[in-house]
Design a protein around this motif. Structure first.
Motif, PDB file in Angstrom:
ATOM      1  N   LEU A 259       0.820  -1.213   0.000  1.00 35.78           N
ATOM      2  CA  LEU A 259       0.000   0.000   0.000  1.00 35.78           C
ATOM      3  C   LEU A 259       0.853   1.261   0.000  1.00 35.78           C
ATOM      4  CD1 LEU A 259      -2.873  -0.940   2.481  1.00 35.78           C
ATOM      5  CD2 LEU A 259      -2.839  -1.086  -0.004  1.00 35.78           C
ATOM      6  N   LEU A 260       2.060   1.153   0.499  1.00 31.10           N
ATOM      7  CA  LEU A 260       2.941   2.317   0.512  1.00 31.10           C
ATOM      8  C   LEU A 260       3.399   2.686  -0.887  1.00 31.10           C
ATOM      9  CD1 LEU A 260       5.155   1.503   3.636  1.00 31.10           C
ATOM     10  CD2 LEU A 260       3.053   2.829   3.518  1.00 31.10           C
ATOM     11  N   THR A 261       3.369   1.729  -1.791  1.00 27.79           N
ATOM     12  CA  THR A 261       3.771   2.017  -3.172  1.00 27.79           C
ATOM     13  C   THR A 261       2.554   2.088  -4.097  1.00 27.79           C
ATOM     14  OG1 THR A 261       4.194  -0.352  -3.432  1.00 27.79           O
ATOM     15  CG2 THR A 261       6.091   1.057  -2.943  1.00 27.79           C
ATOM     16  N   ALA A 262       1.750   1.036  -4.113  1.00 30.40           N
ATOM     17  CA  ALA A 262       0.610   0.997  -5.040  1.00 30.40           C
ATOM     18  C   ALA A 262      -0.410   2.083  -4.730  1.00 30.40           C
ATOM     19  CB  ALA A 262      -0.053  -0.379  -4.983  1.00 30.40           C
ATOM     20  N   GLN A 263      -0.643   2.381  -3.447  1.00 31.80           N
ATOM     21  CA  GLN A 263      -1.645   3.382  -3.064  1.00 31.80           C
ATOM     22  C   GLN A 263      -1.011   4.699  -2.590  1.00 31.80           C
ATOM     23  OE1 GLN A 263      -4.894   3.009  -3.433  1.00 31.80           O
ATOM     24  NE2 GLN A 263      -4.853   0.877  -4.071  1.00 31.80           N
ATOM     25  N   ALA A 264       0.312   4.782  -2.636  1.00 28.44           N
ATOM     26  CA  ALA A 264       1.038   5.994  -2.243  1.00 28.44           C
ATOM     27  C   ALA A 264       0.778   6.396  -0.790  1.00 28.44           C
ATOM     28  CB  ALA A 264       0.702   7.158  -3.178  1.00 28.44           C
ATOM     29  N   HIS A 265       0.525   5.397   0.068  1.00 29.01           N
ATOM     30  CA  HIS A 265       0.372   5.710   1.491  1.00 29.01           C
ATOM     31  C   HIS A 265       1.725   6.108   2.072  1.00 29.01           C
ATOM     32  CE1 HIS A 265      -3.526   3.146   2.165  1.00 29.01           C
ATOM     33  NE2 HIS A 265      -3.620   3.970   1.134  1.00 29.01           N
ATOM     34  N   ARG A 266       1.697   7.099   2.942  1.00 34.40           N
ATOM     35  CA  ARG A 266       2.932   7.532   3.610  1.00 34.40           C
ATOM     36  C   ARG A 266       3.161   6.726   4.884  1.00 34.40           C
ATOM     37  NH1 ARG A 266       6.920   8.417   5.741  1.00 34.40           N
ATOM     38  NH2 ARG A 266       8.139  10.318   6.032  1.00 34.40           N
ATOM     39  N   TRP A 267       2.077   6.234   5.500  1.00 33.19           N
ATOM     40  CA  TRP A 267       2.171   5.519   6.771  1.00 33.19           C
ATOM     41  C   TRP A 267       1.413   4.199   6.687  1.00 33.19           C
ATOM     42  CZ3 TRP A 267       5.180   7.757  10.486  1.00 33.19           C
ATOM     43  CH2 TRP A 267       5.484   9.108  10.302  1.00 33.19           C
ATOM     44  N   PRO A 268       1.963   3.119   7.281  1.00 30.28           N
ATOM     45  CA  PRO A 268       1.266   1.812   7.308  1.00 30.28           C
ATOM     46  C   PRO A 268       0.276   1.734   8.469  1.00 30.28           C
ATOM     47  CG  PRO A 268       3.429   1.590   8.314  1.00 30.28           C
ATOM     48  CD  PRO A 268       3.327   3.033   7.862  1.00 30.28           C
ATOM     49  N   GLY A 269      -0.677   2.618   8.468  1.00 30.39           N
ATOM     50  CA  GLY A 269      -1.647   2.675   9.551  1.00 30.39           C
ATOM     51  C   GLY A 269      -1.056   3.300  10.802  1.00 30.39           C
ATOM     52  N   PHE A 270      -1.861   3.311  11.876  1.00 29.47           N
ATOM     53  CA  PHE A 270      -1.449   3.989  13.109  1.00 29.47           C
ATOM     54  C   PHE A 270      -1.867   3.150  14.307  1.00 29.47           C
ATOM     55  CE2 PHE A 270      -2.454   7.193   9.900  1.00 29.47           C
ATOM     56  CZ  PHE A 270      -1.249   7.877   9.827  1.00 29.47           C
ATOM     57  N   ASP A 271      -1.175   3.381  15.416  1.00 25.17           N
ATOM     58  CA  ASP A 271      -1.598   2.736  16.661  1.00 25.17           C
ATOM     59  C   ASP A 271      -2.132   3.794  17.624  1.00 25.17           C
ATOM     60  OD1 ASP A 271       0.624   3.945  17.934  1.00 25.17           O
ATOM     61  OD2 ASP A 271       1.877   2.190  17.559  1.00 25.17           O
ATOM     62  N   ASP A 272      -2.745   3.323  18.713  1.00 24.99           N
ATOM     63  CA  ASP A 272      -3.385   4.234  19.653  1.00 24.99           C
ATOM     64  C   ASP A 272      -2.381   5.185  20.301  1.00 24.99           C
ATOM     65  OD1 ASP A 272      -5.654   2.869  19.026  1.00 24.99           O
ATOM     66  OD2 ASP A 272      -5.842   1.827  20.953  1.00 24.99           O
ATOM     67  N   ALA A 273      -1.187   4.692  20.589  1.00 25.48           N
ATOM     68  CA  ALA A 273      -0.196   5.521  21.274  1.00 25.48           C
ATOM     69  C   ALA A 273       0.203   6.718  20.412  1.00 25.48           C
ATOM     70  CB  ALA A 273       1.028   4.682  21.630  1.00 25.48           C
ATOM     71  N   ALA A 274       0.394   6.468  19.111  1.00 30.86           N
ATOM     72  CA  ALA A 274       0.779   7.571  18.223  1.00 30.86           C
ATOM     73  C   ALA A 274      -0.314   8.630  18.171  1.00 30.86           C
ATOM     74  CB  ALA A 274       1.060   7.036  16.818  1.00 30.86           C
ATOM     75  N   LEU A 275      -1.571   8.187  17.998  1.00 28.71           N
ATOM     76  CA  LEU A 275      -2.670   9.156  17.930  1.00 28.71           C
ATOM     77  C   LEU A 275      -2.823   9.906  19.249  1.00 28.71           C
ATOM     78  CD1 LEU A 275      -4.678   9.854  15.590  1.00 28.71           C
ATOM     79  CD2 LEU A 275      -3.297   7.805  15.213  1.00 28.71           C
ATOM     80  N   ALA A 276      -2.721   9.216  20.371  1.00 28.97           N
ATOM     81  CA  ALA A 276      -2.862   9.881  21.671  1.00 28.97           C
ATOM     82  C   ALA A 276      -1.784  10.943  21.852  1.00 28.97           C
ATOM     83  CB  ALA A 276      -2.804   8.851  22.795  1.00 28.97           C
ATOM     84  N   GLY A 277      -0.556  10.624  21.424  1.00 34.31           N
ATOM     85  CA  GLY A 277       0.534  11.597  21.541  1.00 34.31           C
ATOM     86  C   GLY A 277       0.310  12.818  20.673  1.00 34.31           C
TER      87      GLY A 277
END
Length: 318
Positions: A259-277
């Motif tokens: 998905l990082l190449t075919a869909q040009a995603h910059r991030w492979p999803g996120f976890d709760d800790a990253a969003l909370a921070g």
């Protein structure tokens, strides 16, 4: 009293009434209005300038163009009161409405053909086989019953605006893509929602919107494209009122590297800790997230804007 008299004088002219009636139904650029009304650009530009100066219309720049629409606040209320006195079956206004519908349909066709030709995948939720209906229902379940002002960052084709239209008094969508905005405008006009649902071109890191102007701000399937998610969330929090609701809908952390190449995603999803921070850095308090299973797990992360805190600008990270 002087301001009200100036607004009434500005509206008291046949062409300007026709312009107000059209812009009450959605946003139009000058060339669109020239096509619908059959009048020259210099003539209509003078009328539009008067209406903007009187506070009855808002001019929203978009690249080389500018779109005209009803402004938020008292100006729009006055316009609607004036327009309510016009006969619905007036032949000139009815002809304008029909011409506007034809124009919107043509714009949507051209934009859709451009997307098909260029291979753009604008409906990512369905393209990834994600449970679209379940995501929408989960999103609606997080919203209050009534929303004075709603903002959708990265609105795409405007589906989220359509979804909240019956709850929001005013809904605004922003997107960097002019082709996306063309599709969104056509979608909203076709469904009769363009009177209180509008879109405009904007960079999610520098929103041309006032501090604390919205009650709910959403980013749906947008953050995984962001070079700097923390900065995007800080800007989203800036335009959110104290105790307002911020909702991020995105992919949970995954290992689908393609998905990082075919869909040009910059991030492979996120976890709760990253969003909370990131929420904390933006002056928001994270609430309980919601998880939806599927080919890829989707997570809805709500947060509440804390009163009295200013979101600190985040440094770019690559």
């Amino acid at each position: 009293m002087d301001e009200l008299l100036a607004q009434l004088r500005a509206a008291a002219e046949p062409t300007r009434l026709r312009l107000l009636a059209l812009c009450a139904r959605g946003a139009f650029c000058v060339s669109d209005l020239c096509t619908v009304l059959g009048q020259s650009q210099p003539r209509l530009s003078r009328h539009l300038k008067l209406l903007v100066e009187a506070g009855l219309l808002e001019r929203v720049p978009e690249g080389a163009n500018a779109y005209f629409q009803l402004p938020p606040g008292p100006g729009a209320e006055l316009v609607r009161l004036v327009l309510a006195r016009l006969p619905e079956d007036d032949p000139l206004l009815a002809a304008d409405r029909r011409a506007a519908v034809r124009l919107a349909a043509e714009r949507a066709r051209v934009a859709s053909e451009a997307f098909r030709r260029d291979g753009a995948d604008w409906d990512e939720i369905r393209a990834l086989g994600l449970p679209a209906e379940a995501i929408e229902q989960a999103f609606l379940a997080l919203l209050p019953a009534a929303i004075p002002r709603f903002l959708d960052i990265g609105t795409g084709t405007g589906r989220l605006l359509e979804l909240v239209a019956d709850r929001a008094r005013q809904a605004v969508g922003v997107d960097a893509s002019r082709d996306m905005l063309a599709l969104a405008r056509a979608r909203l006009a076709e469904r009769g929602l363009a009177g209180h649902c509008t879109v405009r071109q904007a960079d999610m890191y520098r929103l041309p919107l006032p501090d604390g102007g919205f009650d709910v701000v959403a980013l749906q399937m947008v953050l995984h494209y962001a070079e700097d998610p923390a900065a995007a969330l800080a800007e989203a929090a800036r335009v959110l009122r104290p105790e307002g609701l911020l909702i991020v809908t995105d992919l949970a952390a995954h290992e689908r590297a393609e998905l990082l190449t075919a869909q040009a995603h910059r991030w492979p999803g996120f976890d709760d800790a990253a969003l909370a921070g990131w929420f904390g850095g933006a002056g928001c308090a994270a609430l309980a997230p919601v998880t939806l299973a599927g080919p890829l797990a989707v997570r809805l992360w709500p947060a509440r804007r804390l009163p009295g805190l200013v979101a600190a600008p985040a440094a770019l990270t690559f």
